[in-house]
Design a protein around this motif. Structure first.
Motif, mmCIF file in Angstrom:
data_model
loop_
_atom_site.group_PDB
_atom_site.id
_atom_site.type_symbol
_atom_site.label_atom_id
_atom_site.label_comp_id
_atom_site.label_asym_id
_atom_site.label_seq_id
_atom_site.Cartn_x
_atom_site.Cartn_y
_atom_site.Cartn_z
ATOM 1 N N ILE A 402 0.838 -1.206 0.000
ATOM 2 C CA ILE A 402 0.000 0.000 0.000
ATOM 3 C C ILE A 402 0.872 1.254 0.000
ATOM 4 O O ILE A 402 0.660 2.196 -0.771
ATOM 5 N N LEU A 403 1.876 1.264 0.885
ATOM 6 C CA LEU A 403 2.763 2.419 0.972
ATOM 7 C C LEU A 403 3.564 2.616 -0.311
ATOM 8 O O LEU A 403 3.812 3.741 -0.733
ATOM 9 N N PHE A 404 3.979 1.501 -0.942
ATOM 10 C CA PHE A 404 4.753 1.562 -2.184
ATOM 11 C C PHE A 404 3.986 2.338 -3.257
ATOM 12 O O PHE A 404 4.559 3.162 -3.979
ATOM 13 N N ASP A 405 2.695 2.084 -3.351
ATOM 14 C CA ASP A 405 1.876 2.810 -4.332
ATOM 15 C C ASP A 405 1.615 4.249 -3.895
ATOM 16 O O ASP A 405 1.581 5.163 -4.720
ATOM 17 N N MET A 406 1.451 4.449 -2.575
ATOM 18 C CA MET A 406 1.146 5.792 -2.068
ATOM 19 C C MET A 406 2.295 6.765 -2.265
ATOM 20 O O MET A 406 2.078 7.959 -2.513
ATOM 21 N N VAL A 407 3.530 6.290 -2.170
ATOM 22 C CA VAL A 407 4.697 7.186 -2.230
ATOM 23 C C VAL A 407 5.347 7.194 -3.607
ATOM 24 O O VAL A 407 6.522 7.539 -3.743
ATOM 25 N N GLY A 408 4.596 6.795 -4.629
ATOM 26 C CA GLY A 408 5.108 6.911 -5.994
ATOM 27 C C GLY A 408 5.982 5.770 -6.438
ATOM 28 O O GLY A 408 6.936 5.981 -7.194
ATOM 29 N N LYS A 409 5.668 4.555 -5.951
ATOM 30 C CA LYS A 409 6.396 3.347 -6.343
ATOM 31 C C LYS A 409 7.898 3.472 -6.063
ATOM 32 O O LYS A 409 8.748 3.172 -6.893
ATOM 33 N N GLN A 410 8.197 3.929 -4.846
ATOM 34 C CA GLN A 410 9.571 4.010 -4.363
ATOM 35 C C GLN A 410 9.653 3.281 -3.019
ATOM 36 O O GLN A 410 8.666 3.204 -2.282
ATOM 37 N N TYR A 411 10.842 2.780 -2.726
ATOM 38 C CA TYR A 411 11.015 2.041 -1.474
ATOM 39 C C TYR A 411 11.510 2.921 -0.330
ATOM 40 O O TYR A 411 11.160 2.699 0.831
ATOM 41 N N MET A 412 12.334 3.921 -0.625
ATOM 42 C CA MET A 412 12.962 4.694 0.444
ATOM 43 C C MET A 412 11.969 5.449 1.335
ATOM 44 O O MET A 412 12.101 5.432 2.567
ATOM 45 N N PRO A 413 10.934 6.140 0.764
ATOM 46 C CA PRO A 413 10.009 6.872 1.645
ATOM 47 C C PRO A 413 9.234 5.975 2.608
ATOM 48 O O PRO A 413 8.723 6.454 3.624
ATOM 49 N N ILE A 414 9.138 4.681 2.285
ATOM 50 C CA ILE A 414 8.441 3.754 3.196
ATOM 51 C C ILE A 414 9.115 3.755 4.559
ATOM 52 O O ILE A 414 8.449 3.613 5.599
#
Length: 445
Positions: A402-414
């Motif tokens: 869910i977070l991956f899609d919310m933050v623009g398909k990036q891992y670092m902001p997770i």
């Protein structure tokens, strides 16, 4: 030494008093510590490293397909886990056998879980993914046959005066398993030889296979045939199988604070491969090396602090403040790779979060034993609390997707969001009301 024997009036007790157990039962600590190490290391090696890499191999690389499949596994596994946690814990409480209440479940669970792990290792293409899903749900069922009964051994056979010490020994095994499992799993990542991942499943299955027998032989549980059988009328059914409903404020605060902290730790572990590869640009083999370095750093610091934190919490007569401090350290460690974005920051995560983990795994287990509403149903209630551990390991990929899609398909902001989740866990544990007079063996007989 008497433990779980008839009281003076001939009745049986589901727990052990300080008077019955003047000396620390170190052998119980060794049994549950080794048992925890040998089931958790294989599970974490699969969940944190081998499963994500196997799926990346099947789907042709990391990305949305892998994340979505991990989320599907998490959703189905969570449903399975929720049901089986209560049922298996309750059935363990009700078990009467010559080998005791816990031993039959621990041994059979280790054998069945190991067999399913071998099956997971044999899944290698998209057409077999439905089989992968079924096997993963079976793992959630069978591993609960080990987890809830193993922890309940402490509640059954360790007097309050010794629970801090035994919880620390248990925590050492748990910590080595938690962070050593990914280290072992990382050794089976290879860009040149993707099939090496399968070998990792088989190696870890051997560890799982011996977890139950090793714990059972050391703790040598007494027969439970003499214990009175619980009547399964409506009141007995409610007591045995339903979530506790009386005197439970502290119980549920402990459950949800543990859930928040473990989600932060587990989600970090689930995506550590992708943080290093997609987030920092490393190849799979280089990522495996850094995972090993990070896991080693985490394991060393966690072992150091898990071996001492339980005793310290006894002396300062509080559980919740050390657990809250451990959550803050987890939050700080989690945000470091987000801030610095270099592979070396993952090692610093290992040092800082490892310190927090050592404190958490030691003191939180003692806290769990003190918030139990009824010792007669310790395995069921500890199984519910353990849902915060195993449930987080299942739910973390769902949240991560869910977070991956919310933050623009990036891992670092997770990582930033996971840090905030850990801080929420710290706030929840501080809401627990402690009876400090009962900590450190001062409770009434």
């Amino acid at each position: 030494m008497k433990e779980n024997k008839p009281n003076a009036d001939g009745t049986w007790s589901a727990s052990t008093t300080n008077a019955q157990q003047p000396k620390t039962p170190v052998y119980i600590g060794i049994a549950v510590g080794l048992g925890a190490l040998l089931w958790l290391a294989p599970f974490m090696g699969l969940n944190s490293v081998l499963n994500p890499q196997k799926l990346a191999n099947i789907f042709g690389g990391p990305g949305s397909q892998v994340n979505n499949f991990l989320a599907l596994l998490g959703t189905l596994g969570a449903v399975t886990l929720t049901i089986t946690t209560i049922i298996i814990g309750a059935l363990s409480d009700l078990t009467r056998s010559r080998w005791g209440r816990r031993t039959p479940w621990i041994v059979v669970g280790s054998v069945l879980t190991a067999a399913v792990m071998v099956g997971l290792g044999m899944v290698n293409n998209k057409s077999q993914l439905p089989i992968f899903i079924v096997l993963w749900c079976l793992i959630q069922t069978f591993i609960n046959m080990i987890v809830a009964p193993l922890i309940a051994v402490i509640a059954d056979r360790v007097a309050p005066a010794h629970r801090g010490t035994i919880s620390s020994i248990y925590a050492i095994g748990y910590v080595i398993g938690q962070y050593g499992g990914p280290v072992i799993g990382g050794r089976f990542l290879s860009t040149a030889n993707p099939g090496l991942v399968n070998t990792g499943y088989y190696v870890l299955a051997i560890m799982m296979l011996i977890s139950g027998p090793v714990a059972a032989m050391i703790m040598h549980e007494k027969s439970s045939l003499g214990m009175p059988k619980q009547r399964l009328d409506w009141n007995g059914f409610v007591q045995a199988f339903i979530f506790p409903i009386h005197h439970v404020r502290n119980f549920y605060l402990a459950l949800f604070d543990k859930m928040m902290i473990n989600i932060a730790v587990t989600a970090f572990g689930t995506y550590q491969v992708f943080v290093l590869t997609s987030g920092m640009g490393l190849a799979s083999s280089e990522a495996g090396q850094y995972i090993s370095y990070m896991g080693t750093a985490t394991m060393i610091t966690a072992i150091i602090f898990s071996s001492t934190a339980g005793g310290v919490s006894d002396k300062i007569r509080t559980r919740k403040w050390p657990v809250a401090f451990s959550a803050v350290l987890t939050a700080i460690g989690t945000i470091l790779p987000f801030v610095f974005r270099v592979p070396g920051s993952m090692i610093w995560y290992g040092i800082v979060a490892g310190t927090g983990a050592g404190i958490f795994f030691s003191v939180d287990q003692a806290l769990n034993l003190e918030v139990l509403p009824n010792p007669e149903n310790s395995a069921k209630d500890l199984g519910i609390l353990n849902f915060a551990n195993t449930g987080a390991q299942i739910l973390a990929p769902v949240l991560g997707a869910i977070l991956f899609d919310m933050v623009g398909k990036q891992y670092m902001p997770i990582l930033l969001i996971l840090s905030i989740i850990a801080l929420v866990g710290a706030l929840l544990v501080l809401c627990i009301k402690e009876d400090r007079a009962k900590i450190g063996g001062r409770d009434a007989e």
